[in-house]
Design a protein around this motif. Structure first.
Motif, PDB file in Angstrom:
ATOM      1  N   ALA A  79       0.839  -1.204   0.000  1.00  0.00           N
ATOM      2  CA  ALA A  79       0.000   0.000   0.000  1.00  0.00           C
ATOM      3  C   ALA A  79       0.873   1.252   0.000  1.00  0.00           C
ATOM      4  O   ALA A  79       0.616   2.194  -0.756  1.00  0.00           O
ATOM      5  N   LEU A  80       1.917   1.264   0.819  1.00  0.00           N
ATOM      6  CA  LEU A  80       2.793   2.442   0.867  1.00  0.00           C
ATOM      7  C   LEU A  80       3.509   2.643  -0.470  1.00  0.00           C
ATOM      8  O   LEU A  80       3.644   3.779  -0.943  1.00  0.00           O
ATOM      9  N   ARG A  82       2.434   1.817  -3.381  1.00  0.00           N
ATOM     10  CA  ARG A  82       1.458   2.388  -4.317  1.00  0.00           C
ATOM     11  C   ARG A  82       1.233   3.863  -4.019  1.00  0.00           C
ATOM     12  O   ARG A  82       1.320   4.717  -4.895  1.00  0.00           O
ATOM     13  N   MET A  83       0.951   4.152  -2.753  1.00  0.00           N
ATOM     14  CA  MET A  83       0.488   5.493  -2.407  1.00  0.00           C
ATOM     15  C   MET A  83       1.573   6.555  -2.553  1.00  0.00           C
ATOM     16  O   MET A  83       1.292   7.702  -2.853  1.00  0.00           O
TER      17      MET A  83
END
Lengths: 88, 119, 88, 119
Positions: A79-80, A82-83
């Protein structure tokens, strides 16, 4: 240990933002800042970045903590990445 | 005097780093480190050591960089004043990551992360 | 739309950190700051927070973007809620 | 003069907000808004409007709060100067979230997010 490179990339990402905003701020002050004042502004920028990164960074490390599983840690990592566009 | 030269060396070193010239930055920080040691100024000594570490990192000399970042920790230990330690732990971990030693990197990132919430 | 409350919580989380660091910094300056200088320091704190939040916030919104799927957006949301302890 | 009273009102309002007294904060910002409008000072006018919005939010009066946060956007529009808009979009979205209108909240968060990278 798979998450170690992500920690490095996230740190570098945040540091780039911190330095660029800090430079803009210092430019507005020009030369009339004492060393102590520069230090206070530098501390502000580090304080915000460090406190904001604390949660994500902690959740990228899972060794020794029973409550956090490896798969959850890897999900956090993905997630990190991606974000913050850290994949490259 | 020497104090002013020290401040100038640090500032010039920073500018060289910013302008992607780590070799020249290294020379400035090296001079600053010697002046700071001569003057017995631990705060400036740490800044010079951190600058040397950063300059070496930019040149891909990670083992040497670790030495200087570790010097920041040693000065903190000696002086009982921990400013700059968070950054030093993070930078040492970054270097070990580059060297492929993820075990050691993780050890230093853990120290770094533990300090993120303090001031 | 499930992610909307998370956006609100993440904003509030970051704002608390920003304000507390800003106060510490302003206290070091005392009263000898002009309005313009206060503004520069305030802008610094907002600039860092906003630029750091931009990526995560964008990845909490998926409508209209084909490349980002709903399930990925929800994964981002869960990871953020874990990492910033936003569940409550 | 009036300008000084305005500055004092804004500062006192902020302190009341910080000390969890939104009713008293509201009164200060209300006085500040009238002074700013009288003086024709759009920057202070926006600060007062934002303060009123924040005071009402703390009291759970989200519909009224939206009015004042929207006033910030209107002043920006009128003056061609967008400072404070990012915060206003975010605050309006927060209010709609509290009111359970997630559609409208999302619309304003999108404007907020689009502005996060600008200065």
């Amino acid at each position: 240990l798979e998450t170690v490179p992500t920690i490095k990339k996230l740190r570098a990402y945040a540091e780039r933002i911190r330095l660029s905003e800090l430079e803009k701020c210092m430019a507005k002050f020009g030369d009339d800042l004492s060393k102590k004042e520069r230090r206070a502004i530098d501390d502000l920028s580090r304080g915000i970045v460090n406190k904001l990164l604390h949660g994500p960074m902690q959740h990228l490390r899972c060794d020794g903590s029973d409550s956090r599983t490896l798969s959850e840690t890897l999900e956090n990592m993905h997630a990190l990445e991606r974000m913050f566009s850290l994949e490259l | 005097p020497r104090k002013e030269r020290l401040v100038t060396n640090l500032k010039t070193g920073k500018n060289f780093l910013r302008n992607q010239d780590p070799e020249k930055a290294y020379a400035e920080f090296k001079a600053a480190l010697e002046l700071a040691q001569g003057l017995g100024d631990p705060i400036e000594e740490k800044k010079a050591a951190r600058g040397l570490g950063a300059s070496l990192q930019r040149q891909g000399k990670y083992r040497e960089a670790i030495k200087y970042h570790s010097m920041v920790l040693a000065i903190s230990e000696r002086e009982g004043e921990v400013s700059g330690n968070t950054e030093a732990y993070g930078a040492i971990a970054d270097c070990y990551t580059e060297l492929g030693d993820l075990e050691k990197a993780a050890k230093f990132y853990d120290k770094y992360i533990a300090r993120l919430e303090t001031d």
